[in-house]
Each structure stands twice: as structure tokens, then as C-alpha cells.
Design a protein around this motif. Structure first.
Motif, PDB file in Angstrom:
ATOM      1  N   GLU A 299     -20.903  31.625   2.486  1.00 24.07           N
ATOM      2  CA  GLU A 299     -21.585  31.625   1.182  1.00 24.07           C
ATOM      3  C   GLU A 299     -20.561  31.592   0.049  1.00 24.07           C
TER       4      GLU A 299
ATOM      5  N   VAL B 109     -21.582  34.448  -8.116  1.00 24.10           N
ATOM      6  CA  VAL B 109     -22.769  34.964  -7.443  1.00 24.10           C
ATOM      7  C   VAL B 109     -22.667  36.481  -7.480  1.00 24.10           C
ATOM      8  N   SER B 110     -23.779  37.130  -7.220  1.00 26.67           N
ATOM      9  CA  SER B 110     -23.787  38.597  -7.165  1.00 26.67           C
ATOM     10  C   SER B 110     -23.753  39.056  -5.719  1.00 26.67           C
TER      11      SER B 110
ATOM     12  N   TYR C  28     -27.154  38.603  -4.307  1.00 28.83           N
ATOM     13  CA  TYR C  28     -27.420  37.236  -3.858  1.00 28.83           C
ATOM     14  C   TYR C  28     -26.843  37.021  -2.462  1.00 28.83           C
TER      15      TYR C  28
ATOM     16  N   GLN D  91     -29.006  38.627   0.162  1.00 26.68           N
ATOM     17  CA  GLN D  91     -30.219  37.844   0.432  1.00 26.68           C
ATOM     18  C   GLN D  91     -29.889  36.567   1.201  1.00 26.68           C
ATOM     19  N   ALA D  92     -28.824  35.897   0.802  1.00 23.93           N
ATOM     20  CA  ALA D  92     -28.461  34.630   1.439  1.00 23.93           C
ATOM     21  C   ALA D  92     -28.069  34.803   2.900  1.00 23.93           C
TER      22      ALA D  92
ATOM     23  N   SER E  34     -24.540  42.226 -10.531  1.00 22.89           N
ATOM     24  CA  SER E  34     -25.615  41.428 -11.130  1.00 22.89           C
ATOM     25  C   SER E  34     -25.573  41.434 -12.656  1.00 22.89           C
TER      26      SER E  34
END
Length: 170
Positions: free
Chosen positions: A93, A103-104, A107, A110-111, A142
Motif C-alpha cells: 500500500e 495516506v493515514s 486508511y 482499512q486497505a 488523519s
């Protein structure tokens, strides 16, 4: 100072180069990059070993020089990443985050299918063996805060990389 575990394998190929962040040490298995370390407190993990270069290391150094010089935004050297399946998923990722973007940690969770595993995500990001090339510096909280960085001299190193890419942060 860097520490190595008893399971660390002495690299067959190794090169060092200067950068705006301090010396950088890159290792290879002969066909791909296996690690990149940014000098910390004047030390590198394998500083006692002599350099033993190979074509992929020379390419990595050239691409890093272009990145630091502002003419390269992505790397295309082959990289081999060890680690757990989860770590490799997080690193994949990270590798997809384009220059100048972030990105956080949420994220990434979740990914990778572990939305509530904040510590595990943070641990995987921090364990990235090839920073800069696999851009773990592009991960922020975030709200845009820098929460840490394990490469080089820590947060000042991350601030430099984010500023270099024009990424706003707090």
C-alpha cells in the motif's frame, strides 16, 4: 545507534552514498534492493563492512540522487521485502502512494483489512526495510500530524522528506 538481531544476515552487496539526510546505506541480494538505512547519530547498520556494489545498487544510488535533486518522483528499482504477510500488505500500500501525496494510518488499516489494528499498522510502517524507495514517510495521522518516523534522525528526517515533496503536515 543501530542494533541488529541475531537473525540478520550479513548482506552480500552493500553501497553507501551521501544525501541531504546524511549517509545512506543500501543492501542488495544481487538482483534487488533488500534494505536502505539513513544514518542515525553518525552510524549505519553495516558500517564495519566494506562496500561491494552491484548494478542494482548503482541504479538505486542514481535514482536517489535524482530524487534528492528534484528530478525523480518514483523509483523503479526492484525491491525484495521480507516480513510477515501483513507487513508486506502494508508496504505494498505504501509503495502505491504517489509522490507528494499522503495516506493515514487508518486508511492503511482499512486497505489491508485490519481497520482497527492501528498499532499493528504503525508497527508495519515503522518496520519498512526500504524507506524513501518504499515511501513510509508519506503516512500521517488523519489530521495531518506527524506521529513519528523510524528512519534517520526520526521526525526531523520525515519533516525534510515531506517538505521536499511539498506535502503539508503539522
Amino acid at each position: 545507534m543501530f542494533s541488529r538481531s541475531l537473525t540478520d544476515v550479513t548482506p552480500e552487496y552493500l553501497i553507501r552514498t551521501d544525501s541531504p539526510l546524511g549517509r545512506i546505506e543500501i543492501t542488495s541480494d544481487g538482483t534487488s534492493i533488500t534494505s536502505l538505512a539513513i544514518e542515525r547519530e553518525g552510524h549505519l547498520p553495516w558500517e564495519e563492512l566494506p562496500e561491494n556494489s552491484t548494478a542494482v545498487l548503482e541504479t538505486a544510488v542514481a535514482q536517489l540522487e535524482e530524487y534528492f535533486g528534484g528530478t525523480r518522483q518514483e523509483f523503479d528499482v526492484p525491491v525484495t521485502l521480507g516480513g510477515t504477510e501483513f507487513q508486506r500488505a502494508v508496504w505494498a500500500e505504501l509503495d502505491a502512494v504517489p509522490f507528494g501525496n499522503v495516506v493515514s494510518y487508518g486508511y492503511l488499516g482499512q486497505a489491508t483489512g485490519r481497520a482497527t489494528a492501528g498499532r499493528a499498522v504503525g508497527g508495519a510502517v515503522g518496520a519498512n526495510p526500504v524507506p524513501i524507495i518504499v515511501p513510509c514517510h508519506r503516512v500521517l495521522a488523519s489530521d495531518g500530524r506527524i506521529t513519528g518516523y523510524s528512519g534517520g534522525n526520526g521526525i526531523p528526517t520525515k519533516v525534510w522528506l515531506l517538505d521536499h515533496e511539498g506535502i503539508p503536515h503539522r
